[in-house]
Write a protein that holds these residues in place. Structure first.
Motif, short mmCIF file in Angstrom:
data_model
loop_
_atom_site.label_atom_id
_atom_site.label_comp_id
_atom_site.label_asym_id
_atom_site.label_seq_id
_atom_site.Cartn_x
_atom_site.Cartn_y
_atom_site.Cartn_z
N ILE A 11 0.97 -1.30 -0.11
CA ILE A 11 -0.09 -0.06 -0.07
C ILE A 11 1.00 1.29 -0.15
N ALA A 12 1.83 1.37 0.70
CA ALA A 12 2.79 2.42 0.79
C ALA A 12 3.67 2.84 -0.42
N ILE A 13 3.58 1.89 -1.49
CA ILE A 13 4.55 2.21 -2.45
C ILE A 13 3.89 2.23 -3.79
N VAL A 14 2.57 2.62 -3.99
CA VAL A 14 1.85 2.76 -5.09
C VAL A 14 2.13 4.17 -5.47
N LEU A 15 2.51 4.90 -6.58
CA LEU A 15 2.72 5.70 -7.20
C LEU A 15 1.77 6.14 -8.31
N SER A 16 1.70 7.62 -8.79
CA SER A 16 0.97 7.89 -9.87
C SER A 16 1.93 8.09 -11.22
N LEU A 17 1.63 7.71 -12.48
CA LEU A 17 2.28 8.19 -13.69
C LEU A 17 1.63 8.67 -14.72
N LYS A 18 2.26 9.57 -15.10
CA LYS A 18 1.75 10.56 -16.20
C LYS A 18 2.35 10.34 -17.54
N ALA A 19 1.43 10.52 -18.60
CA ALA A 19 2.02 10.44 -19.83
C ALA A 19 2.91 11.61 -20.17
N GLN A 20 3.74 11.54 -21.03
CA GLN A 20 4.74 12.61 -21.31
C GLN A 20 3.99 13.77 -22.03
N VAL A 21 3.99 15.00 -21.96
CA VAL A 21 3.15 16.13 -22.44
C VAL A 21 4.18 16.44 -23.56
N HIS A 22 3.31 16.54 -24.79
CA HIS A 22 3.82 17.15 -26.09
C HIS A 22 3.75 18.61 -26.18
N PRO A 23 4.65 19.21 -26.65
CA PRO A 23 4.50 20.65 -26.99
C PRO A 23 3.36 20.60 -28.25
N LEU A 24 2.58 21.66 -28.57
CA LEU A 24 1.56 21.97 -29.44
C LEU A 24 2.35 22.07 -30.85
N SER A 29 -1.71 24.61 -32.98
CA SER A 29 -1.86 25.73 -32.20
C SER A 29 -3.01 26.53 -33.10
N GLY A 30 -2.57 26.48 -34.46
CA GLY A 30 -3.71 27.21 -35.35
C GLY A 30 -5.12 26.53 -35.15
N ILE A 31 -5.47 25.37 -34.86
CA ILE A 31 -6.65 24.78 -34.63
C ILE A 31 -7.23 25.21 -33.47
N VAL A 32 -6.67 25.46 -32.32
CA VAL A 32 -6.88 25.83 -30.90
C VAL A 32 -7.24 27.42 -31.12
N ILE A 33 -6.56 28.12 -31.64
CA ILE A 33 -6.66 29.74 -31.90
C ILE A 33 -8.04 30.03 -32.46
N LYS A 34 -8.20 29.12 -33.96
CA LYS A 34 -9.34 29.25 -34.61
C LYS A 34 -10.54 28.80 -33.85
N SER A 35 -10.41 27.54 -33.11
CA SER A 35 -11.54 27.28 -32.46
C SER A 35 -12.05 27.99 -31.44
#
Length: 576
Positions: A11-24, A29-35
């Motif tokens: 119970i003491a050694i369970v850790l949370s893992l996250k996927a690697q964040v990729h830059p847009l 970025s163009g899609i986000v701005i237009k949206s």
């Protein structure tokens, strides 16, 4: 006492893992701005549904690049807009997306709340496919919260729904999750039970796809045959007309030739009158025959036309059915796409679980094993030393079980091909002997390794390492105090062999027959009351056979046991 300590450690050694964040990228970025510009414009126009769609587009770009928090923020805004216009379907979809995003962020309670809302919406609309997907998603999150009983309850409801519809794809998914959940609960028997169902459903899914392909091929063949039949009928009508015209011309030519041969003018006139009469009679007879042929031909055409009419009606009916099926298929494709996304999330969760087992659970166990190795160095009371020795034995068994479960699960799910290579086995044998030396010394068992630098095998090194470790552990377990365990390398005309021989208690013929069968094999206590799972020998057999080898066992009660792994014969070479 030992189980309490180990449970606390896990119970003491369970850790949370996250996927690697990729830059847009520039495109994203163009899609986000237009949206976002589109969102502002539609919001001013009071088009809330359109504004919600623009937010969803921006959220999807962030989600696709693993910017989970930004994606969740935009989906939350979109959810508020859908609630204002009472778009039930949009609300259910957004709750589902937010459930998956919060699971990725580690907000499992919030994720469970969103999936619960999704399930409520699917229930209200009686969407059974969506209900099953929501229940499976809830079970994934409940497993991360260690609420396994609630997870099992959700999966059992999902299984009932998919069985009622006989949706073999969803049944396959639910059986897989049930197997995984019972594995987390420590119930290996039920986990393997549901995994067998998962494999059976997987085979049936593949069979249904083959049947659908055959059905489409038969439909195409029928359509081609109908076109060919129509062309043949038109050609037959033209041939009949040409034949009739040729017969009339031949009859007239024959009459004219007979009139003018060797006759006088008068005779010709008389003959012409007679022939004219005959011609009239022949024409009448020919006309009668033509009328009969025409009648027969007309009747044939009526039959053919009737058949074509019936075929046309059938084709029209089939076209309508096809259109209906196509529409249904399009709807199913939308649902399947949603399920695919949900399955990708489930597979992502599964990969994280394997990562936790292989690293976050095994690392502290290995550290504890290293600690127990130096217990004898410390000056501690004998009763405490005895208790710690018992804990060490339990820890060794747990570590072995964890390694075997991980290796067996990966071999069953991922089905990796073995990496066959030629290598010297002495380094592997030495490493394994060193690993098990402490366990042997505690029982005063002599470990002997009869291998040299020239002993070569052609197989998968990792699979061989697991097989040798399991066979030596098994031999130590069933060898009494003061006994001997030997590992031998033998080569003859039939092949090369790795043999593990012990002076242990041996086994009966009936026991040997059940050793490698997961349904009948039952673990027995060792000579020092050691416990086990029975999975080690089963895993060993599977790995050896995958690597192109064969395993055999010989034993007599009271006279020890010999396991022999045979590989194909190779030419010995000098390894660098």
């Amino acid at each position: 006492m030992t189980r309490t300590v180990l449970s606390f450690l896990f119970i003491a050694i369970v850790l949370s893992l996250k996927a690697q964040v990729h830059p847009l990228s520039k495109s994203d970025s163009g899609i986000v701005i237009k949206s976002l510009e589109k969102y502002e414009y539609l919001l001013e126009e009071n088009d809330l549904r359109g504004a919600s769609g623009a937010l969803n587009d921006a959220a999807f770009v962030y989600w696709n690049n693993n910017h989970y928090q930004q994606a969740a923020d935009y989906y939350e805004k979109s959810l508020e807009l859908n609630e204002q216009v009472a778009n039930e379907n949009g609300i259910a979809m957004l709750n589902n997306n937010l459930g998956m995003l919060n699971a990725d962020l580690g907000n499992y309670e919030k994720s469970l709340d969103h999936f619960t809302r999704t399930l409520a919406a699917r229930r209200a609309n009686k969407e059974e496919v969506g209900m099953v997907s929501a229940l499976v998603n809830m079970s994934v999150v409940l497993n991360r919260l260690d609420r396994y009983d609630e997870s099992i309850k959700a999966l059992e409801e999902a299984l009932d729904l998919s069985r009622e519809r006989y949706d073999i794809n969803q049944m396959r998914s639910v059986y897989g999750m049930l197997s995984e959940t019972y594995e987390k609960m420590g119930d290996a028997e039920k986990s393997l039970y549901y995994f067998e169902y998962y494999k059976a459903m997987n085979k049936e899914v593949q069979g249904e796809e083959v049947k659908e392909t055959k059905k489409q091929l038969v439909q195409e063949r029928i359509e081609k045959e109908l076109i060919a039949t129509q062309k043949e009928n038109e050609l037959l009508k033209k041939q009949l007309e040409i034949k009739r015209q040729e017969e009339e011309i031949q009859k007239k030519d024959s009459i004219n030739q007979s009139l003018y041969s060797n006759l006088s003018r008068k005779e010709v006139e008389i003959q012409l009158l007679e022939k004219s009469k005959q011609v009239s009679e022949l024409e009448a007879k020919a006309q009668q025959e033509a009328n009969q042929k025409l009648k027969y031909f007309r009747n044939s055409l009526i039959v053919v036309a009737g058949a074509l009419f019936v075929i046309t009606i059938l084709i029209l009916i089939n076209v309508r059915k096809t259109k209906k099926h196509r529409d249904e298929l399009a709807d199913k494709n939308v649902r399947i796409e949603n399920q695919r996304q949900e399955l990708e999330t489930a597979n992502h969760t599964k990969d994280r679980i394997f990562s936790i087992i292989s690293h976050d659970l095994r690392s502290p166990i290995k550290s504890l094993q290293g600690f127990f190795t130096y217990i004898d160095v410390f000056d501690i009371p004998d009763d405490l030393k005895s208790a710690l020795s018992g804990m060490e034995s339990e820890l060794v068994n747990s570590a072995s079980l964890l390694d075997n479960l991980l290796a067996w699960s990966k071999s069953q799910i991922q089905k990796h091909d073995p990496e066959i290579t030629e290598f010297n086995i002495k380094p592997i044998v030495d490493e394994t002997i060193q690993l098990l030396q402490t366990a042997a010394e505690k029982k005063k068992i002599k470990l002997v390794a009869n291998v040299t630098e020239e002993d070569i095998l052609v197989t998968d090194p990792q699979m061989l390492k697991i097989a040798i470790r399991n066979l030596l552990q098994n031999a130590i377990k069933f060898t009494p105090i003061g006994g001997e365990v030997a590992l031998l390398y033998v080569a003859d005309d039939q092949g090369t062999y790795v043999k593990v021989k012990d002076s242990g208690i041996g086994m009966s013929f009936q026991k040997m027959q059940s050793l490698f069968d997961i349904k009948t094999n039952r673990s027995s206590e060792g000579t020092a009351k050691e416990k086990g799972s029975g999975l080690g020998l089963i895993l060993t057999k599977e790995l050896v056979e995958q690597a192109g080898g064969e395993i055999n066992v010989e034993s007599t009660v009271g006279h020890g046991t010999e396991f022999s792994i045979q590989f194909s014969k190779v030419q010995k070479t000098q390894l660098v």
